[in-house]
Design a protein around this motif. Structure first.
Motif, PDB file in Angstrom:
ATOM      1  N   PHE A   1       0.820  -1.211   0.000  1.00  0.00           N
ATOM      2  CA  PHE A   1       0.000   0.000   0.000  1.00  0.00           C
ATOM      3  C   PHE A   1       0.855   1.264   0.000  1.00  0.00           C
ATOM      4  CE2 PHE A   1      -3.381  -2.903   1.589  1.00  0.00           C
ATOM      5  CZ  PHE A   1      -4.285  -2.675   0.565  1.00  0.00           C
ATOM      6  N   SER A   2       2.136   1.157   0.367  1.00  0.00           N
ATOM      7  CA  SER A   2       3.013   2.329   0.247  1.00  0.00           C
ATOM      8  C   SER A   2       3.192   2.693  -1.217  1.00  0.00           C
ATOM      9  CB  SER A   2       4.369   2.053   0.908  1.00  0.00           C
ATOM     10  OG  SER A   2       5.045   0.986   0.248  1.00  0.00           O
ATOM     11  N   ALA A   3       3.235   1.681  -2.098  1.00  0.00           N
ATOM     12  CA  ALA A   3       3.333   1.943  -3.530  1.00  0.00           C
ATOM     13  C   ALA A   3       2.025   2.503  -4.079  1.00  0.00           C
ATOM     14  CB  ALA A   3       3.723   0.666  -4.277  1.00  0.00           C
ATOM     15  N   VAL A   4       0.898   1.991  -3.573  1.00  0.00           N
ATOM     16  CA  VAL A   4      -0.405   2.540  -3.977  1.00  0.00           C
ATOM     17  C   VAL A   4      -0.465   4.024  -3.615  1.00  0.00           C
ATOM     18  CG1 VAL A   4      -2.901   2.385  -3.690  1.00  0.00           C
ATOM     19  CG2 VAL A   4      -1.525   0.294  -3.685  1.00  0.00           C
ATOM     20  N   ALA A   5      -0.021   4.332  -2.402  1.00  0.00           N
ATOM     21  CA  ALA A   5      -0.033   5.726  -1.953  1.00  0.00           C
ATOM     22  C   ALA A   5       0.867   6.601  -2.828  1.00  0.00           C
ATOM     23  CB  ALA A   5       0.413   5.799  -0.487  1.00  0.00           C
ATOM     24  N   ALA A   6       2.032   6.065  -3.200  1.00  0.00           N
ATOM     25  CA  ALA A   6       2.968   6.838  -4.031  1.00  0.00           C
ATOM     26  C   ALA A   6       2.381   7.119  -5.411  1.00  0.00           C
ATOM     27  CB  ALA A   6       4.287   6.083  -4.152  1.00  0.00           C
ATOM     28  N   LEU A   7       1.730   6.118  -6.013  1.00  0.00           N
ATOM     29  CA  LEU A   7       1.101   6.335  -7.315  1.00  0.00           C
ATOM     30  C   LEU A   7      -0.013   7.372  -7.219  1.00  0.00           C
ATOM     31  CD1 LEU A   7       0.931   2.734  -8.806  1.00  0.00           C
ATOM     32  CD2 LEU A   7       2.059   4.693  -9.824  1.00  0.00           C
ATOM     33  N   ALA A   8      -0.833   7.271  -6.178  1.00  0.00           N
ATOM     34  CA  ALA A   8      -1.920   8.230  -6.005  1.00  0.00           C
ATOM     35  C   ALA A   8      -1.359   9.637  -5.799  1.00  0.00           C
ATOM     36  CB  ALA A   8      -2.789   7.833  -4.816  1.00  0.00           C
ATOM     37  N   GLU A   9      -0.260   9.738  -5.037  1.00  0.00           N
ATOM     38  CA  GLU A   9       0.361  11.037  -4.824  1.00  0.00           C
ATOM     39  C   GLU A   9       0.876  11.620  -6.142  1.00  0.00           C
ATOM     40  OE1 GLU A   9       3.897  13.073  -2.100  1.00  0.00           O
ATOM     41  OE2 GLU A   9       3.808  10.898  -2.343  1.00  0.00           O
ATOM     42  N   ALA A  10       1.504  10.774  -6.962  1.00  0.00           N
ATOM     43  CA  ALA A  10       2.036  11.236  -8.243  1.00  0.00           C
ATOM     44  C   ALA A  10       0.920  11.726  -9.160  1.00  0.00           C
ATOM     45  CB  ALA A  10       2.813  10.104  -8.911  1.00  0.00           C
ATOM     46  N   LEU A  11      -0.162  10.968  -9.225  1.00  0.00           N
ATOM     47  CA  LEU A  11      -1.275  11.364 -10.078  1.00  0.00           C
ATOM     48  C   LEU A  11      -1.941  12.635  -9.559  1.00  0.00           C
ATOM     49  CD1 LEU A  11      -2.651   7.778 -10.685  1.00  0.00           C
ATOM     50  CD2 LEU A  11      -1.721   9.283 -12.439  1.00  0.00           C
ATOM     51  N   GLY A  12      -2.060  12.736  -8.228  1.00  0.00           N
ATOM     52  CA  GLY A  12      -2.616  13.953  -7.646  1.00  0.00           C
ATOM     53  C   GLY A  12      -1.743  15.165  -7.922  1.00  0.00           C
ATOM     54  N   THR A  13      -0.428  14.961  -7.897  1.00  0.00           N
ATOM     55  CA  THR A  13       0.501  16.054  -8.202  1.00  0.00           C
ATOM     56  C   THR A  13       0.307  16.540  -9.633  1.00  0.00           C
ATOM     57  OG1 THR A  13       2.137  15.239  -6.615  1.00  0.00           O
ATOM     58  CG2 THR A  13       2.934  16.678  -8.375  1.00  0.00           C
ATOM     59  N   ALA A  14       0.136  15.612 -10.560  1.00  0.00           N
ATOM     60  CA  ALA A  14      -0.069  15.979 -11.960  1.00  0.00           C
ATOM     61  C   ALA A  14      -1.362  16.778 -12.128  1.00  0.00           C
ATOM     62  CB  ALA A  14      -0.104  14.731 -12.823  1.00  0.00           C
ATOM     63  N   VAL A  15      -2.429  16.350 -11.450  1.00  0.00           N
ATOM     64  CA  VAL A  15      -3.698  17.078 -11.542  1.00  0.00           C
ATOM     65  C   VAL A  15      -3.553  18.470 -10.940  1.00  0.00           C
ATOM     66  CG1 VAL A  15      -6.100  17.117 -10.786  1.00  0.00           C
ATOM     67  CG2 VAL A  15      -5.070  14.964 -11.530  1.00  0.00           C
ATOM     68  N   SER A  16      -2.875  18.544  -9.801  1.00  0.00           N
ATOM     69  CA  SER A  16      -2.673  19.838  -9.145  1.00  0.00           C
ATOM     70  C   SER A  16      -1.894  20.796 -10.035  1.00  0.00           C
ATOM     71  CB  SER A  16      -1.927  19.629  -7.820  1.00  0.00           C
ATOM     72  OG  SER A  16      -1.636  20.864  -7.204  1.00  0.00           O
ATOM     73  N   ALA A  17      -0.850  20.282 -10.708  1.00  0.00           N
ATOM     74  CA  ALA A  17      -0.052  21.127 -11.599  1.00  0.00           C
ATOM     75  C   ALA A  17      -0.906  21.675 -12.737  1.00  0.00           C
ATOM     76  CB  ALA A  17       1.121  20.330 -12.155  1.00  0.00           C
ATOM     77  N   THR A  18      -1.826  20.846 -13.234  1.00  0.00           N
ATOM     78  CA  THR A  18      -2.709  21.293 -14.312  1.00  0.00           C
ATOM     79  C   THR A  18      -3.679  22.360 -13.815  1.00  0.00           C
ATOM     80  OG1 THR A  18      -2.569  19.131 -15.387  1.00  0.00           O
ATOM     81  CG2 THR A  18      -4.420  20.543 -16.001  1.00  0.00           C
ATOM     82  N   LEU A  19      -4.277  22.130 -12.644  1.00  0.00           N
ATOM     83  CA  LEU A  19      -5.245  23.083 -12.109  1.00  0.00           C
ATOM     84  C   LEU A  19      -4.594  24.429 -11.814  1.00  0.00           C
ATOM     85  CD1 LEU A  19      -7.256  20.799  -9.644  1.00  0.00           C
ATOM     86  CD2 LEU A  19      -8.025  21.676 -11.847  1.00  0.00           C
ATOM     87  N   GLN A  20      -3.349  24.394 -11.344  1.00  0.00           N
ATOM     88  CA  GLN A  20      -2.646  25.633 -11.000  1.00  0.00           C
ATOM     89  C   GLN A  20      -1.872  26.217 -12.172  1.00  0.00           C
ATOM     90  OE1 GLN A  20      -0.259  25.000  -7.453  1.00  0.00           O
ATOM     91  NE2 GLN A  20      -1.857  23.762  -6.499  1.00  0.00           N
ATOM     92  N   GLN A  21      -1.987  25.550 -13.350  1.00  0.00           N
ATOM     93  CA  GLN A  21      -1.290  25.988 -14.559  1.00  0.00           C
ATOM     94  C   GLN A  21       0.207  26.156 -14.297  1.00  0.00           C
ATOM     95  OE1 GLN A  21      -3.517  29.522 -15.761  1.00  0.00           O
ATOM     96  NE2 GLN A  21      -4.879  28.265 -17.003  1.00  0.00           N
ATOM     97  N   ARG A  22       0.737  25.187 -13.562  1.00  0.00           N
ATOM     98  CA  ARG A  22       2.155  25.218 -13.219  1.00  0.00           C
ATOM     99  C   ARG A  22       2.982  24.815 -14.429  1.00  0.00           C
ATOM    100  NH1 ARG A  22       2.826  21.357  -8.586  1.00  0.00           N
ATOM    101  NH2 ARG A  22       1.293  22.751  -7.652  1.00  0.00           N
TER     102      ARG A  22
END
Length: 751
Positions: free
Chosen positions: A402-423
């Motif tokens: 589940f540490s790997a599951v968490a890491a994948l979810a974090e990575a995908l969330g980071t990508a979405v956040s970058a898009t929303l913030q137009q980073r």
């Protein structure tokens, strides 16, 4: 008796009555007895079962009237020769438009079978639905099409399995498949038994083992399982689990007590006996909101234990159909009790946690809806990934994966956040995000090197930062550990890193390892073709000698014919044109590329990869035409390139690296035209040369240091990274990591 016998008998009786009975009268000459007709053989049980099926509603009658009207209009619009090709099933469109074929009067059973053994008709429905007003239950329509077609095919195939004909393998296999769609296990078994008897193949043992297991015939299932080669038994882990579940259930009476009921329900779920699951859980129904194990099994049974619930034939599914199926399910069966069970903290185990994450978050993410079935926006998506990360982190003590599951979810969330913030990639926050992801990937490669999730997360996170960062610290830790399913992803990242570094020696060192990947057991032929092209492209760029380029030419020239998909055809054309251009044959490269571009209208594109390649091919065609012409013809080609660049930018139809490649060529031609206008003035010419000068730091920030390094070395890298979490209907959460780089020979301008 002969069919003439009654007539002869009548004559004999007539003669006997009219003649004298005197003894001395001569007896009539003996008559030869007629040979009896051979008795008709009794029909086999499969034939009897098929002829006993009730007629189905005609396939086209199950369609909404609005759909039938559009199909009729489309048929009427066909020219006579088009309709003739369609009905002869010689037009390739038939395989994509079976409903149009049937509407035109087609009767071929192979085409009708597409309605239940492929997504062709479902895809056609999606396209037709765009022109229809009103709300329709497309899941119900697709199911009705599949069941009607399966019934018609079964009834029509009765003749093919009668006692009077030789039974063919393909007919029997189609019967077994159609029977499974209708849940007629009796017919399916009859067809499979005959297939096994006449055409001994491991696949029939697998299918019969599954039928026996689901009927709780553990001994029969084990016998079929033992008949399989060891290799297939290893690959068929799902069947092994079903047989094991059947063996336990057949031997044990119904259980009582929470743990025993849960174990029994999960075994029944493994076998797809959903009604039995619900019956087993009924005595504990009040406990569901306080027990994650019980709640998730109940939810799985209610969802049909399927990745696309309520759809009768898995082969017909597509994304829009599954989306509607899940929306309807979430509306009819809210998951409130599952969320309550998670919040209670009770009944958690690794299986229950995966099902919870899958149903509560991953399924809605897969289909772009919230947990209540409404359309999801970016903020909801970001919140869902954060919820997965937090929940998976809470479950690490249950299972380290589940540490790997968490890491994948974090990575995908980071990508979405970058898009929303137009980073932008060059922003300090983006650089910090990449540093965190790369560090996560390295730690997972060390802590979970042999775990499926650990490898998926390490490779997925590495792929996300590959345009900016060197991947050696991660890939080196995974060497010798990579599972077969991730070998090509691992190999592609190795090639990317070697090419970005310009390291030809490393490419030679990797030759055996990468060759083993290409020809590993069970490698898909299409993927192997793509892999060999990628390998040849890499060598042609790094070694850059006549032999390596000749090898690439030979490989891509073989990618022709109707069976080669559009993606590979476009890639072939770009590589051949690039090889020609690098050899100084610019006009020849343009002519060859023109044929492919002209034969590929935009409507033929069906994927992001095809779209990128078509843009690259169109842009390169304009480049080569401009390079090989002068005057008005050159000006026209440059104008077309400018318009393409503008259109692609407005529509965000291409990734930054491809857009930059087009922009570099546009700047190159601006410089050439400006320099020609200088008419020998040196000061003017120096100013013109500056028009194609690129700020290297700006280039690195715009597309990433590693991508920029590839462009500088004459490589046009296209392709992308697909990273997602997916939920399989039987309760399994699975990572998807797909890296698809293409190192095209289409050359960039000097800059």
């Amino acid at each position: 008796m002969s069919r003439w016998a009654p007539l002869l008998a009548g004559c004999s009786l007539f003669l006997a009555a009219s003649c004298s009975p005197a003894a001395e009268q001569a007896a009539p000459p003996p008559q030869t007895a007629a040979k009896p007709e051979p008795a008709k053989p009794s029909q086999p049980p499969l034939y009897v079962a098929l002829t006993a099926l009730s007629p189905a509603t005609p396939v086209l009658d199950v369609l909404p009237a609005a759909v039938r009207r559009i199909l009729d209009e489309q048929v009427d619009s066909l020219a006579a020769d088009q309709k003739q090709l369609l009905l002869a099933a010689e037009d390739p469109v038939v395989m994509l438009r079976p409903l149009l074929y049937l509407s035109a009067g087609g009767t071929d059973l192979r085409i009708k079978a597409l309605l239940f053994d492929s997504p062709a008709a479902t895809n056609e429905l999606v396209n037709l639905a765009g022109g229809i007003e009103g709300k329709y239950d497309w899941v119900a329509v697709a199911n009705a099409l599949a069941t009607a077609a399966a019934t018609e095919v079964l009834r029509a195939r009765a003749h093919d399995v009668s006692a009077d004909v030789e039974h063919r393998r393909d007919d029997l296999a189609q019967i077994a498949f159609a029977a499974a769609v209708l849940s007629r296990t009796d017919i399916e078994r009859l067809a499979l038994d005959e297939l096994l008897a006449k055409f001994e193949e491991p696949s029939w043992h697998l299918a019969l083992a599954r039928l026996d297991a689901r009927a709780l015939d553990a001994q029969g299932a084990k016998a079929h399982l033992q008949a399989l080669p060891e290799e297939l038994r290893r690959d068929g882990s799902a069947i092994v689990a079903e047989v094991a579940a059947a063996e336990v259930l057949a031997a044990a009476p119904p259980a009582s007590g929470r743990d025993a009921v849960l174990a029994r329900a999960r075994r029944l779920l493994t076998l797809g006996r959903l009604d039995d699951v619900l019956t087993a859980l009924e005595p504990l129904r009040d406990a569901l909101p306080n027990d994650l194990g019980l709640a998730t099994v109940q939810a799985q049974a209610e969802s049909g234990a399927s990745a696309c619930p309520t759809v009768v034939a898995p082969a017909i599914v597509n994304e829009p159909l599954c989306q509607q199926a899940w929306i309807r399910l979430l509306e009819d069966h809210p998951l409130g009790y599952v969320n309550a069970a998670w919040a209670s903290g009770k009944g958690r185990d690794a299986v229950a946690v995966e099902v919870y994450l899958g149903l509560a978050y991953v399924v809605p993410l897969m289909h772009g809806v919230t947990e209540s079935g409404t359309a999801a926006d970016g903020n909801w998506v970001q919140g869902a990934f954060e919820a997965i990360r937090a929940s998976a982190t809470d479950a690490v003590e249950i299972s380290p994966h589940f540490s790997a599951v968490a890491a994948l979810a974090e990575a995908l969330g980071t990508a979405v956040s970058a898009t929303l913030q137009q980073r932008q990639p060059g922003d300090p926050e983006a650089a910090q995000d990449r540093s965190v992801l790369l560090d996560r990937a390295r730690k997972l490669a060390v802590s979970l090197p042999d775990d499926e999730w650990g490898q998926a997360a390490a490779l997925g996170l590495s792929a996300m930062v590959s345009q900016h960062e060197s991947l050696g610290p991660v890939l080196g830790k995974l060497q010798g550990h990579v599972l077969p399913r991730y070998q090509t992803t691992y190999g592609k990242l190795l090639l990317w890193d070697a090419l970005a570094d310009g390291d030809a020696a490393r490419l030679d060192q990797l030759q055996k390892e990468l060759g083993d990947i290409a020809f590993s057991r069970g490698a898909d032929p299409l993927e192997r073709s793509k892999w060999l092209v990628l390998w040849a492209e890499s060598r042609a760029h790094l070694i850059a000698d006549d032999a390596s380029r000749a090898t690439l030419r030979k490989i891509v020239e073989n990618l022709s014919g109707r069976d080669v998909g559009l993606e590979l055809r476009l890639r072939r054309a770009l590589d051949l044109a690039g090889l020609d251009a690098r050899a100084g044959q610019i006009a020849a490269g343009a002519d060859a590329l023109q044929a492919t571009v002209d034969a590929t209208p935009r409507r033929a594109v069906s994927s992001h990869a095809e779209q990128e390649l078509l843009i690259a091919a169109t842009g390169y065609l304009y480049v080569l035409r401009a390079l090989s012409s002068e005057g008005a013809q050159r000006a026209e080609s440059i104008d077309k390139l400018s318009k393409l660049l503008l259109d692609v930018g407005k529509a965000a139809a291409a990734p930054p690296t491809l857009q930059m490649w087009l922009a570099l060529w546009r700047s190159h031609f601006d410089s050439v035209l400006a320099k020609e206008a200088c008419k020998g003035n040196k000061v003017c010419e120096r100013r013109a040369d500056k028009l194609r000068t690129v700020n290297q730091q700006e280039l690195d920030r715009a597309i990433g240091k590693r991508s920029a390094a590839l462009l500088r070395r004459g490589v046009l890298p296209v392709g992308g990274v697909a990273l997602e979490l997916r939920y399989e209907g039987r309760g399994r959460l699975v990572p998807r990591v797909d890296v698809t780089p293409q190192f095209l020979m289409a050359h960039p301008p000097p800059f």
